[in-house]
Structure formats: structure tokens, C-alpha cells
Design a protein around this motif. Structure first.
Motif, mmCIF file in Angstrom:
data_model
loop_
_atom_site.group_PDB
_atom_site.id
_atom_site.type_symbol
_atom_site.label_atom_id
_atom_site.label_comp_id
_atom_site.label_asym_id
_atom_site.label_seq_id
_atom_site.Cartn_x
_atom_site.Cartn_y
_atom_site.Cartn_z
ATOM 1 N N VAL A 8 7.394 -65.348 -5.809
ATOM 2 C CA VAL A 8 6.105 -66.044 -5.783
ATOM 3 C C VAL A 8 4.965 -65.031 -5.900
ATOM 4 O O VAL A 8 3.998 -65.246 -6.642
ATOM 5 N N ARG A 9 5.104 -63.901 -5.193
ATOM 6 C CA ARG A 9 4.049 -62.867 -5.286
ATOM 7 C C ARG A 9 3.844 -62.457 -6.745
ATOM 8 O O ARG A 9 2.719 -62.330 -7.228
ATOM 9 N N GLN A 10 4.940 -62.288 -7.468
ATOM 10 C CA GLN A 10 4.813 -61.827 -8.850
ATOM 11 C C GLN A 10 4.319 -62.903 -9.817
ATOM 12 O O GLN A 10 3.658 -62.585 -10.798
ATOM 13 N N ASN A 11 4.666 -64.157 -9.558
ATOM 14 C CA ASN A 11 4.455 -65.171 -10.604
ATOM 15 C C ASN A 11 3.547 -66.339 -10.254
ATOM 16 O O ASN A 11 3.013 -66.976 -11.159
ATOM 17 N N PHE A 12 3.425 -66.681 -8.983
ATOM 18 C CA PHE A 12 2.819 -67.980 -8.691
ATOM 19 C C PHE A 12 1.654 -67.922 -7.701
ATOM 20 O O PHE A 12 1.460 -68.845 -6.914
ATOM 21 N N LEU A 13 0.882 -66.849 -7.719
ATOM 22 C CA LEU A 13 -0.330 -66.811 -6.884
ATOM 23 C C LEU A 13 -1.541 -67.207 -7.732
ATOM 24 O O LEU A 13 -1.561 -67.012 -8.946
ATOM 25 N N MET A 14 -2.550 -67.749 -7.050
ATOM 26 C CA MET A 14 -3.768 -68.250 -7.703
ATOM 27 C C MET A 14 -4.436 -67.234 -8.629
ATOM 28 O O MET A 14 -5.056 -67.605 -9.619
ATOM 29 N N SER A 15 -4.317 -65.957 -8.284
ATOM 30 C CA SER A 15 -4.932 -64.922 -9.131
ATOM 31 C C SER A 15 -4.349 -64.988 -10.549
ATOM 32 O O SER A 15 -5.060 -64.802 -11.539
ATOM 33 N N ARG A 16 -3.065 -65.269 -10.656
ATOM 34 C CA ARG A 16 -2.437 -65.401 -11.975
ATOM 35 C C ARG A 16 -2.941 -66.641 -12.704
ATOM 36 O O ARG A 16 -3.206 -66.629 -13.898
ATOM 37 N N LEU A 17 -3.113 -67.722 -11.939
ATOM 38 C CA LEU A 17 -3.622 -68.952 -12.568
ATOM 39 C C LEU A 17 -5.044 -68.733 -13.084
ATOM 40 O O LEU A 17 -5.393 -69.159 -14.188
ATOM 41 N N LEU A 18 -5.845 -68.031 -12.274
ATOM 42 C CA LEU A 18 -7.216 -67.737 -12.714
ATOM 43 C C LEU A 18 -7.173 -66.933 -14.017
ATOM 44 O O LEU A 18 -7.901 -67.232 -14.968
ATOM 45 N N GLU A 19 -6.298 -65.943 -14.078
ATOM 46 C CA GLU A 19 -6.224 -65.107 -15.288
ATOM 47 C C GLU A 19 -5.825 -65.961 -16.497
ATOM 48 O O GLU A 19 -6.402 -65.827 -17.581
ATOM 49 N N ASP A 20 -4.860 -66.851 -16.320
ATOM 50 C CA ASP A 20 -4.462 -67.735 -17.427
ATOM 51 C C ASP A 20 -5.647 -68.553 -17.915
ATOM 52 O O ASP A 20 -5.849 -68.740 -19.112
ATOM 53 N N TRP A 21 -6.438 -69.058 -16.967
ATOM 54 C CA TRP A 21 -7.598 -69.863 -17.345
ATOM 55 C C TRP A 21 -8.656 -69.034 -18.060
ATOM 56 O O TRP A 21 -9.301 -69.509 -19.003
ATOM 57 N N LEU A 22 -8.847 -67.802 -17.604
ATOM 58 C CA LEU A 22 -9.832 -66.938 -18.270
ATOM 59 C C LEU A 22 -9.388 -66.664 -19.706
ATOM 60 O O LEU A 22 -10.199 -66.707 -20.633
ATOM 61 N N ASP A 23 -8.089 -66.411 -19.893
ATOM 62 C CA ASP A 23 -7.567 -66.191 -21.255
ATOM 63 C C ASP A 23 -7.794 -67.433 -22.117
ATOM 64 O O ASP A 23 -8.212 -67.340 -23.265
ATOM 65 N N LEU A 24 -7.513 -68.584 -21.507
ATOM 66 C CA LEU A 24 -7.634 -69.824 -22.279
ATOM 67 C C LEU A 24 -9.091 -70.116 -22.635
ATOM 68 O O LEU A 24 -9.428 -70.446 -23.775
ATOM 69 N N LEU A 25 -9.981 -69.952 -21.653
ATOM 70 C CA LEU A 25 -11.397 -70.239 -21.915
ATOM 71 C C LEU A 25 -11.968 -69.302 -22.969
ATOM 72 O O LEU A 25 -12.810 -69.700 -23.782
ATOM 73 N N SER A 26 -11.483 -68.053 -22.979
ATOM 74 C CA SER A 26 -12.045 -67.105 -23.958
ATOM 75 C C SER A 26 -11.726 -67.555 -25.389
ATOM 76 O O SER A 26 -12.466 -67.260 -26.311
ATOM 77 N N LYS A 27 -10.670 -68.334 -25.550
ATOM 78 C CA LYS A 27 -10.350 -68.871 -26.891
ATOM 79 C C LYS A 27 -11.369 -69.923 -27.319
ATOM 80 O O LYS A 27 -11.488 -70.227 -28.499
ATOM 81 N N TYR A 28 -12.032 -70.532 -26.340
ATOM 82 C CA TYR A 28 -12.929 -71.649 -26.661
ATOM 83 C C TYR A 28 -14.398 -71.284 -26.478
ATOM 84 O O TYR A 28 -15.251 -72.157 -26.535
ATOM 85 N N GLU A 29 -14.673 -70.005 -26.253
ATOM 86 C CA GLU A 29 -16.065 -69.597 -26.069
ATOM 87 C C GLU A 29 -16.826 -69.846 -27.362
ATOM 88 O O GLU A 29 -16.321 -69.547 -28.445
ATOM 89 N N ARG A 30 -18.030 -70.408 -27.214
ATOM 90 C CA ARG A 30 -18.767 -70.741 -28.441
ATOM 91 C C ARG A 30 -19.757 -69.652 -28.816
ATOM 92 O O ARG A 30 -20.269 -68.957 -27.979
#
Ligand code: UDP
Length: 408
Positions: free
Chosen positions: A386-408
Motif C-alpha cells: 500500500v505504501r508503494q502503490n495506494f497512498l493519496m500522494s500517488r493519486l494526486l500525481e496521477d491527477w496532475l499528469d492527467l490534468l496537464s494533458k487538458y491544460e488549455r
């Protein structure tokens, strides 16, 4: 103005820096740099409840962390009648594979209530809108002049959605700029882009924070949970997909060999109308040695996951299964259903066990109750995964990566 006690206990717990002891300074810096790239974006999440269920568990810390990193993030709810939530629960069940038709009358209730909600929503200032699960899905049809991307995130187990309902929902889904599913195997044949974002847990919440043995015992005592025999527990909404009757069957078989107590805890999400009836069924069959609690108390969840010799999550469908990660984070020995997101968390025999039937669950309960060393071994590996894969910090990073694809 907040008292210093409030500041100490809650503020600051949603910053990235807080995660440094868990994920290391280099990872914190990498995520912070990604946040810098999308800091000017304004994001709105839309879901159907602030209360109960995994989406709420995710959005509560995620929206706070996004704001803490400087991304203005709102969270809007859609409001609905019991009839509306009856319809959307049916959609939820059919998406998870139940064969039921969605009638024209139900489509009318569903689409009308969403239209009323669209009338109250003003999203012009946003740079991205993220709509969660089927309840608010048709909102998009009322924002045809939108300029920002709209993303639909579906959190349920989409391994075998019922075909005609999926076709009906696809007309809405395909108006979005992209969809987001919890696991790669939930990908669908769609005309829009698909992203995959796996859920995560907040290690600092009341449900997951460290707890002393004394506090843990006190909490169990408050709820009159006996600790004279080893505890077996499942903590889940009272929902057929969580297979509470299968849990009771497995427990009864296990108890023939090792004495133990079963504790079933469930809260009820305000958008889930089926919970009451399932709770009644469970209560009608529960005998001595089976404790059923319908409460919403995250600290009790924490205390139980830390105290139980065995934590079950015997789901027969499971989008991800946050309860599994929550228990594994506490070093618990977890037995999960061999389905959906549970398979991505538990590697059978390595950091927990996967089962498909009550008999298999019973055999694993007995094995774990008889072998404390095995429980400890599995639990230690569970925590690390869980420490390696499923903490909120990882989810935040995934969202930042995703949002950067949609930056206008
Ligand atoms: N939960 C809770 N109390 C309960 C039952 C569940 O706080 O009595 C929480 C649980 O800890 C988890 C969430 O509700 O954080 C359920 O998420 P999960 O992904 O396991 O299942 P879902 O309800 O979304 O199907």
C-alpha cells in the motif's frame, strides 16, 4: 479564525509535504513540480453524495490536497429524490453485470432530475469538469456550449456491463472528452479517449491514522465488541456485491474448527437505497457470535481493522475496494474476493489471500487463525505494497499528469 488545536489536528494534513516520511523527499519534489505546471487550472468535481461509499472517501482528501497544492478545486453535488436514487442504483447494478432492463419511465426520472440539477450548476469559470459515476452522467447534454474539457470517471466494476444499459449510457459517455476507469481491464469499446486512475487512501484520516493499543481497545469497548476470541471482520456498505451472506456462511464453517467472533460493520451511503433491506436480511440470520453494527464511525473502522485477526472483503464485484487497501495499510491479514480491484491489491499468498467461494474463505480463515506468524508475514507485505502503490500522494500525481494533458 481557528483555534490552534484545530490547526494542528486538521490543517496541513492535506499537504504533500506531510507525505515525505512515507514516500521520500524526491517523490514529494517530483509531484510538487507537476503541480506547478497546472497550478492555474480551476477544476470542478461533481458527484451525488458527500456521505458514504468509495467516491466520497476519495474526493474528500483529493479535493483538499488539490487545493493545498494551489489548484482551485470545487466539489458539487447533485440532488435527487428517492425515486431517482432507486433508478441510479439500478444503473449501478446493471453496470456491474445484473441483467435488468432500464424502462422508459426510469429513463425519464433519471434524465429529468439530472436536467434540474444542470439548471442550478454554473461551471463557466472552470478549466476542467470531472463527473463521477452514473448518477450525474447526463449533465453534459445541458452544457453543449462548454469550452472546457469534461471527463467522466466511473468507479464501478465494469468487467461485464449489461449490454442494453451500456448502450443507453454510451450516448452520454461519448459526449465527454474522455473517460476514466479504475483499472485497465475496465476499458470499453468507446469513441472517446480512456484513462485509468487507480484509487488510493488517505493515511492521515481518522480511519487510517496511527492508533495506540489503548485507544483501539477503548473503541471496541465502546461498541461492546468482545475481544476474548479472535475477531474476523468485514466492513462494507450493506450491498449484495459485498456478499455479506457469503461471509456469514464462511464464518460459520470456520467456527466449527476455531472459535472466533464475526463483526460486520456497515454504513449506508445516502445515494444507496438498498442498504436497509440487506441489513435486515443479515440481522435476521445473525446468531450468537455474529455482531452486526450499522454505524458510521471511521475511528471504529480503524480500531477494528487493527484489532481483527482476519479482515474479509469477500466481494463478488468490486470496482477497486478501498476497504482492502485500508486494512492492508494497517498490516492486517486480508482475505478478498478474487474480483475487480481486489486482484490488483492482493497477490494471493504473498500479501493476503484471494478466494471465490465461502468454502475457500472458511479454509483461509482457519489457516490464518491458527497461524499468527503467517498473519504477520502477509500483513507486513500488505502494508508495504500500500505504501508503494495506494497512498493519496500517488493519486494526486496521477491527477496532475492527467490534468496537464487538458491544460488549455
Ligand atoms: N466505510 C465506512 N464505514 C462502513 C463501511 C464502509 O467508513 O461501515 C468506508 C470504507 O472504509 C471505505 C468506503 O466506505 O473507505 C467504501 O469504499 P469501497 O471502495 O470499499 O466500496 P464502495 O462502497 O465504494 O463500493
Amino acid at each position: 479564525t481557528l483555534t490552534s488545536a484545530v490547526q494542528r489536528s486538521t490543517l496541513g494534513l492535506h499537504t504533500l509535504e506531510q507525505y515525505e516520511p512515507l514516500i521520500g523527499a524526491a517523490t514529494v519534489e517530483r509531484i510538487a513540480a507537476k503541480a506547478d505546471r497546472v497550478r492555474t487550472m480551476r477544476v470542478a468535481h461533481i458527484s451525488s453524495t458527500f456521505y458514504g461509499g468509495g467516491v466520497t472517501e476519495l474526493l474528500t482528501p483529493l479535493t483538499l490536497m488539490m487545493n493545498a497544492t494551489g489548484i482551485e478545486t470545487d466539489w458539487h453535488l447533485i440532488q435527487g429524490t428517492p425515486g431517482f436514487f432507486g433508478c441510479t442504483k439500478k444503473l449501478h447494478n446493471t453496470l456491474q453485470g445484473t441483467s435488468l432492463e432500464f424502462s422508459d419511465a426510469e429513463k425519464t426520472i433519471y434524465e429529468e432530475v439530472v436536467f434540474e440539477n444542470a439548471t442550478r450548476l454554473h461551471l463557466d469559470e472552470c478549466d476542467a469538469v470531472i463527473v463521477h459515476d452514473p448518477q450525474p452522467l447526463p449533465l453534459i447534454t445541458h452544457f453543449s456550449d462548454r469550452e472546457m474539457p469534461w471527463l467522466w470517471q466511473c468507479h464501478v466494476d465494469l468487467s461485464s456491463p449489461h449490454a442494453s444499459v451500456w448502450t443507453y449510457l454510451s450516448q452520454f459517455i461519448e459526449q465527454y472528452n474522455a473517460t476514466i476507469f479504475s483499472l485497465p481491464e475496465y476499458g470499453q469499446d468507446l469513441q472517446v479517449g480512456q484513462h485509468f486512475v487507480t484509487p488510493a487512501i488517505d493515511p492521515f484520516s481518522a480511519k487510517n491514522r496511527e492508533m495506540s493499543d489503548r485507544e483501539r481497545r477503548e473503541f471496541l469497548g465502546n461498541y461492546k465488541i468482545p475481544t476474548d476470541r479472535p475477531l474476523v471482520t468485514q466492513i462494507s456498505r450493506f450491498d449484495r456485491w459485498k456478499d455479506p451472506m457469503g461471509v456469514i456462511e464462511a464464518f460459520r464453517k470456520a467456527r466449527e474448527q476455531v472459535d472466533c467472533t464475526l463483526v460486520l460493520v456497515g454504513n449506508n451511503a445516502s445515494d444507496d437505497p438498498e442498504g436497509g433491506q440487506i441489513l435486515e436480511t443479515i440481522e435476521s440470520v445473525a446468531d450468537e457470535g455474529i455482531i452486526v453494527l450499522s454505524v458510521d464511525d471511521p475511528t471504529l473502522v480503524n480500531a477494528l481493522q487493527r484489532s481483527a485477526a482476519v479482515v474479509l472483503q469477500k466481494s463478488i464485484r468490486e470496482g477497486f475496494g478501498l476497504t482492502v487497501a485500508e486494512a492492508m495499510w494497517k498490516g492486517a491479514a486480508v482475505i478478498g474476493g478474487d474480483v475487480g480491484g481486489i486482484r490488483h491489491q492482493i497477490k494471493d499468498g504473498w500479501n493476503g489471500f484471494l478466494v471465490s467461494t465461502p468454502d475457500q474463505a472458511a479454509a483461509r480463515i482457519v489457516e490464518l487463525l491458527k497461524n499468527p506468524n503467517l498473519r504477520e508475514e502477509l500483513g507486513a507485505r500488505a502494508k508495504e505494497s500500500v505504501r508503494q502503490n495506494f497512498l493519496m500522494s500517488r493519486l494526486l500525481e496521477d491527477w496532475l499528469d492527467l490534468l496537464s494533458k487538458y491544460e488549455r
